[in-house]
Structure formats: C-alpha cells, structure tokens
Design a protein around this motif. Structure first.
Motif, PDB file in Angstrom:
ATOM      1  N   LYS A  29       0.814  -1.219   0.000  1.00 41.93           N
ATOM      2  CA  LYS A  29       0.000   0.000   0.000  1.00 41.93           C
ATOM      3  C   LYS A  29       0.846   1.269   0.000  1.00 41.93           C
ATOM      4  CE  LYS A  29      -4.001  -2.082   2.310  1.00 41.93           C
ATOM      5  NZ  LYS A  29      -4.897  -2.014   3.497  1.00 41.93           N
ATOM      6  N   SER A  30       1.966   1.238   0.742  1.00 41.98           N
ATOM      7  CA  SER A  30       2.783   2.437   0.876  1.00 41.98           C
ATOM      8  C   SER A  30       4.181   2.184   0.337  1.00 41.98           C
ATOM      9  CB  SER A  30       2.874   2.853   2.353  1.00 41.98           C
ATOM     10  OG  SER A  30       3.803   3.905   2.522  1.00 41.98           O
ATOM     11  N   ARG A  31       4.702   3.123  -0.431  1.00 50.81           N
ATOM     12  CA  ARG A  31       6.040   2.977  -1.005  1.00 50.81           C
ATOM     13  C   ARG A  31       7.103   2.892   0.090  1.00 50.81           C
ATOM     14  NH1 ARG A  31       7.781   7.619  -5.014  1.00 50.81           N
ATOM     15  NH2 ARG A  31       5.874   6.881  -6.035  1.00 50.81           N
ATOM     16  N   GLU A  32       6.865   3.578   1.214  1.00 54.15           N
ATOM     17  CA  GLU A  32       7.841   3.568   2.300  1.00 54.15           C
ATOM     18  C   GLU A  32       8.003   2.185   2.916  1.00 54.15           C
ATOM     19  OE1 GLU A  32       5.467   5.779   1.903  1.00 54.15           O
ATOM     20  OE2 GLU A  32       6.675   7.545   1.369  1.00 54.15           O
ATOM     21  N   GLN A  33       6.998   1.317   2.759  1.00 56.18           N
ATOM     22  CA  GLN A  33       7.064  -0.016   3.347  1.00 56.18           C
ATOM     23  C   GLN A  33       7.682  -1.052   2.411  1.00 56.18           C
ATOM     24  OE1 GLN A  33       2.925  -0.639   4.156  1.00 56.18           O
ATOM     25  NE2 GLN A  33       2.992   0.388   6.152  1.00 56.18           N
ATOM     26  N   GLN A  84      10.804  -1.799   1.103  1.00 61.04           N
ATOM     27  CA  GLN A  84      11.981  -2.577   1.484  1.00 61.04           C
ATOM     28  C   GLN A  84      11.724  -3.406   2.726  1.00 61.04           C
ATOM     29  OE1 GLN A  84      14.579  -2.682  -0.605  1.00 61.04           O
ATOM     30  NE2 GLN A  84      15.286  -4.370   0.679  1.00 61.04           N
ATOM     31  N   ILE A  85      10.877  -2.903   3.629  1.00 68.03           N
ATOM     32  CA  ILE A  85      10.557  -3.657   4.845  1.00 68.03           C
ATOM     33  C   ILE A  85       9.855  -4.960   4.490  1.00 68.03           C
ATOM     34  CG2 ILE A  85       9.224  -3.613   6.993  1.00 68.03           C
ATOM     35  CD1 ILE A  85       9.577  -0.583   7.012  1.00 68.03           C
ATOM     36  N   VAL A  86       8.883  -4.875   3.560  1.00 65.85           N
ATOM     37  CA  VAL A  86       8.134  -6.074   3.162  1.00 65.85           C
ATOM     38  C   VAL A  86       9.034  -7.041   2.403  1.00 65.85           C
ATOM     39  CG1 VAL A  86       6.211  -6.900   1.759  1.00 65.85           C
ATOM     40  CG2 VAL A  86       5.945  -4.844   3.127  1.00 65.85           C
ATOM     41  N   VAL A  87       9.909  -6.518   1.534  1.00 67.86           N
ATOM     42  CA  VAL A  87      10.841  -7.381   0.809  1.00 67.86           C
ATOM     43  C   VAL A  87      11.721  -8.156   1.780  1.00 67.86           C
ATOM     44  CG1 VAL A  87      12.857  -7.386  -0.720  1.00 67.86           C
ATOM     45  CG2 VAL A  87      10.861  -6.016  -1.306  1.00 67.86           C
ATOM     46  N   ASN A  88      12.228  -7.471   2.802  1.00 69.17           N
ATOM     47  CA  ASN A  88      13.072  -8.143   3.806  1.00 69.17           C
ATOM     48  C   ASN A  88      12.285  -9.189   4.590  1.00 69.17           C
ATOM     49  OD1 ASN A  88      15.246  -6.563   3.045  1.00 69.17           O
ATOM     50  ND2 ASN A  88      14.869  -5.004   4.607  1.00 69.17           N
ATOM     51  N   ALA A 121      12.193 -12.587  -2.596  1.00 69.86           N
ATOM     52  CA  ALA A 121      11.445 -11.427  -3.093  1.00 69.86           C
ATOM     53  C   ALA A 121      12.362 -10.470  -3.842  1.00 69.86           C
ATOM     54  CB  ALA A 121      10.762 -10.705  -1.941  1.00 69.86           C
ATOM     55  N   THR A 122      11.862  -9.962  -4.952  1.00 69.39           N
ATOM     56  CA  THR A 122      12.536  -8.903  -5.696  1.00 69.39           C
ATOM     57  C   THR A 122      11.533  -7.781  -5.931  1.00 69.39           C
ATOM     58  OG1 THR A 122      11.953  -9.927  -7.814  1.00 69.39           O
ATOM     59  CG2 THR A 122      14.099 -10.501  -6.863  1.00 69.39           C
ATOM     60  N   SER A 123      12.029  -6.571  -6.103  1.00 69.79           N
ATOM     61  CA  SER A 123      11.151  -5.425  -6.336  1.00 69.79           C
ATOM     62  C   SER A 123      11.792  -4.473  -7.316  1.00 69.79           C
ATOM     63  CB  SER A 123      10.851  -4.690  -5.018  1.00 69.79           C
ATOM     64  OG  SER A 123      12.022  -4.057  -4.539  1.00 69.79           O
ATOM     65  N   ILE A 124      10.955  -3.656  -7.930  1.00 72.13           N
ATOM     66  CA  ILE A 124      11.464  -2.661  -8.866  1.00 72.13           C
ATOM     67  C   ILE A 124      12.369  -1.672  -8.138  1.00 72.13           C
ATOM     68  CG2 ILE A 124      10.798  -0.757 -10.390  1.00 72.13           C
ATOM     69  CD1 ILE A 124       8.284  -2.291 -11.057  1.00 72.13           C
ATOM     70  N   ALA A 125      11.998  -1.345  -6.889  1.00 74.81           N
ATOM     71  CA  ALA A 125      12.809  -0.404  -6.111  1.00 74.81           C
ATOM     72  C   ALA A 125      14.215  -0.954  -5.883  1.00 74.81           C
ATOM     73  CB  ALA A 125      12.130  -0.111  -4.776  1.00 74.81           C
ATOM     74  N   ALA A 126      14.304  -2.263  -5.569  1.00 77.18           N
ATOM     75  CA  ALA A 126      15.613  -2.878  -5.369  1.00 77.18           C
ATOM     76  C   ALA A 126      16.420  -2.870  -6.657  1.00 77.18           C
ATOM     77  CB  ALA A 126      15.439  -4.306  -4.857  1.00 77.18           C
ATOM     78  N   THR A 127      15.738  -3.127  -7.779  1.00 71.02           N
ATOM     79  CA  THR A 127      16.413  -3.092  -9.077  1.00 71.02           C
ATOM     80  C   THR A 127      16.926  -1.693  -9.376  1.00 71.02           C
ATOM     81  OG1 THR A 127      14.943  -4.844  -9.883  1.00 71.02           O
ATOM     82  CG2 THR A 127      16.163  -3.575 -11.536  1.00 71.02           C
ATOM     83  N   LEU A 128      16.108  -0.677  -9.070  1.00 69.80           N
ATOM     84  CA  LEU A 128      16.526   0.706  -9.292  1.00 69.80           C
ATOM     85  C   LEU A 128      17.698   1.081  -8.391  1.00 69.80           C
ATOM     86  CD1 LEU A 128      13.090   2.538  -9.683  1.00 69.80           C
ATOM     87  CD2 LEU A 128      14.767   2.049 -11.460  1.00 69.80           C
ATOM     88  N   ASP A 129      17.694   0.565  -7.147  1.00 71.09           N
ATOM     89  CA  ASP A 129      18.823   0.826  -6.241  1.00 71.09           C
ATOM     90  C   ASP A 129      20.118   0.267  -6.818  1.00 71.09           C
ATOM     91  OD1 ASP A 129      17.219   2.154  -4.454  1.00 71.09           O
ATOM     92  OD2 ASP A 129      16.881   0.406  -3.163  1.00 71.09           O
ATOM     93  N   SER A 130      20.040  -0.955  -7.359  1.00 72.89           N
ATOM     94  CA  SER A 130      21.235  -1.553  -7.972  1.00 72.89           C
ATOM     95  C   SER A 130      21.670  -0.737  -9.184  1.00 72.89           C
ATOM     96  CB  SER A 130      20.941  -3.000  -8.386  1.00 72.89           C
ATOM     97  OG  SER A 130      20.583  -3.785  -7.268  1.00 72.89           O
ATOM     98  N   PHE A 131      20.699  -0.321 -10.004  1.00 73.88           N
ATOM     99  CA  PHE A 131      21.020   0.483 -11.186  1.00 73.88           C
ATOM    100  C   PHE A 131      21.664   1.801 -10.775  1.00 73.88           C
ATOM    101  CE2 PHE A 131      19.757   3.709 -14.337  1.00 73.88           C
ATOM    102  CZ  PHE A 131      20.340   3.160 -15.473  1.00 73.88           C
TER     103      PHE A 131
END
Length: 306
Positions: free
Chosen positions: A132-136, A138-142, A157-167
């Motif tokens: 529901k919230s973008r702030e949550q 990385q917490i949910v992925v972990n 779990a993988t997420s677009i945010a994690a991919t963007l962090d790597s990029f």
C-alpha cells in the motif's frame, strides 16, 4: 499466486508461434498496455503484440481478438515424466509488452484447469505482492526474504525499487569514474593554460615594456594577463556546455526506444553554473604565476626584448 511456464507453443490455425513464457496475469501487469480487447477471463488468453499477433498479421493483428488458439507446453509430473499441457483458448486481448520475452498470459483459474487436466501440479510457482505504501517496500521485501516455513525459506522477493537501487549504484560508480577522468582533464587544462600564458608573456615582453613606460602599474599588467586567462576559461566553458547539450540530445535520441522516450541524460542548470565557476577558478589560478612574472618584468629589459 501465479503459475509460469516456459517454451510454450501457440497455434493459430495452421501457424505455430513460440512463446518463451506463458504466465498468469497479475496485478503487476498494467492494463494500459492492452492495445485491443480486455484482460483474459476463464478459458481466455492475452497474446503479445510483437512476438505473436504481428507475426500472424502485420496489419490485421487486432482481428485475433475472439479467435480460438491452441496453447501447449511441456512440463513434468510428480514422477518426473514429461507431460504436455494443452488447451484451446479464446483470445481476449492483445498486449504491447515492454518485456524482452513478451507477455502471453491467462488467468490463474485457467492455468490451474489446464494443469489439472494434464494431471500435473497446480501449486503456484510465484506470488505477486502489492504494498500500500512505497515507504514499506523494502521492509516487506526483507520480511518475505526471511519468512520461514517448516525451517525453510521458500520465497525470494525482488522489487522494482531494489532493481533501481542496484542500477543507481552502477550509475554512481560510473559517475565517480567519469568525475575522476574529468579531474585529470582539469589538471591538464590548468597546466596548458599556465604554459600558454608563460609563452604569451615571453612573446609580449616588448609590449609589457611599452605599457610600463607609458605609466601602467604592475597591477595593471597583472590584470591584463589575468583577464585574458579568464576569457579563455569563459570561452572553454561555453564551448564545453554547447558540446554537452549536443551530446545530450544525441544520446537521448539514440536511447529513446530503450527508455520509452525518457531523457536518460539530463543537464541541469546547476551543472552549467558549476562548469562556469570551475572554469573561471581554474583559469584564474593558472594565470597567477604568468601574470606575476609579467608584472615584475624590468621595463628597460622588456623594451630591449626582441
């Protein structure tokens, strides 16, 4: 929950097309990518535009909506024996996917029914999670990555945010490398300005002697050469900015298809200001010694210089 299969075959009449992946439609698949029809219901399928529909017909690919196709793929039963999963489905829509393998999708009930009829496992092969919230994010992925069931960790779990962090990490590394190269270039440019100014002072000794004999003070001579160095800095910064803008437009135009029209290279006003400030500072520092030498020149010896 979702189920994915690889190396599927989609038969449209007598023509057969390869679908690298057949998957179930999930909430992460945007409906705005649909170019014709609607999301697949029971016993329906959404076909990829470029890899399936346009290969069937480059002009009349929208006519596929409502037609019957036969979908099949190979899998294994619980004993490890190869089994062919096949079913006739109705085309519900055509999707223009940005994925390299394309998007050919059915709903979860259809995939389970296909596998159940072939007597193979109907258990999901992946799960899509919406937060529901973008702030949550990385917490949910972990939490998912550390989820334990019967002493095992069945999910990764993988997420677009994690991919963007790597990029972004790779981009930052590249930026630091380029900054180091630019720093070396700035040092070389400063040395070249110093050499150029010393040569100018040596070549213009007679001019310096005439100016001193006409009443010009040492600081006036110093200002003369310092201002010339500053002009070099401003001209070089202007030239560099113009070339950078041309390179920006060229790269963005070349990468437009890969980035969906997004300007990957962007020059901000702060970058331009920084370039001018750095160029002026370097030019001023490089002019200090040559200008000092010119100001301290003996007027009589300077007038006798050839």
């Amino acid at each position: 929950p979702g189920i994915s299969a690889t190396n599927a075959t989609i038969a449209i009449g007598q023509q057969k097309f390869a679908a690298p992946e057949l998957t179930t439609w999930t909430s992460s698949d945007p409906t705005r990518q649909l170019k014709a029809g609607h999301v697949a219901g029971d016993n329906q399928i959404v076909l990829d535009k470029s890899s399936i529909a346009q290969k069937w017909s480059a002009t009349d690919w929208r006519q596929l909506v409502g037609r019957s196709v036969t979908v099949s793929y190979q899998t294994f039963d619980q004993k490890g024996k190869p089994v062919t999963v096949t079913r006739a489905l109705t085309v519900a829509g055509i999707v223009d996917s940005t994925s390299e393998v394309g998007l050919n999708a059915v709903n979860y009930n259809t995939m389970q029914a296909m596998r159940s009829a072939a007597r193979v496992s109907t258990q999901p092969t992946f799960v899509t999670v919406r937060i529901k919230s973008r702030e949550q994010n990385q917490i949910v992925v972990n939490e998912i990555n550390h989820l334990s069931i019967n002493g095992k960790q069945p999910f990764a779990a993988t997420s677009i945010a994690a991919t963007l962090d790597s990029f972004n990490t790779y981009v930052n590394i590249a930026a630091k490398v380029l900054a180091a190269i630019a720093g070396i270039s700035l040092i070389v440019s400063a040395l070249m300005i110093i050499v150029t100014m010393f040569m100018s002072v040596s070549a213009r000794m007679r001019e310096i002697g005439i100016l001193r004999s006409l009443g010009e003070r040492r600081r006036d001579i110093r200002r003369l050469f310092t201002s010339e160095a500053l002009m070099l800095g401003i001209i070089s910064a202007t030239l560099a900015t113009g070339l950078s803008y041309l390179a920006e437009r060229g790269l963005n135009h070349a990468l437009a298809k890969l980035t969906g029209g997004y300007a990957l290279v962007q020059i901000q006003l702060s970058n331009v200001i920084a370039v001018f400030v750095i160029a002026i500072i370097i030019a001023w520092l490089a002019a200090i010694l040559p200008a000092r030498r010119a100001a301290r020149a003996n007027p009589i010896k300077a007038l006798a210089a050839e």
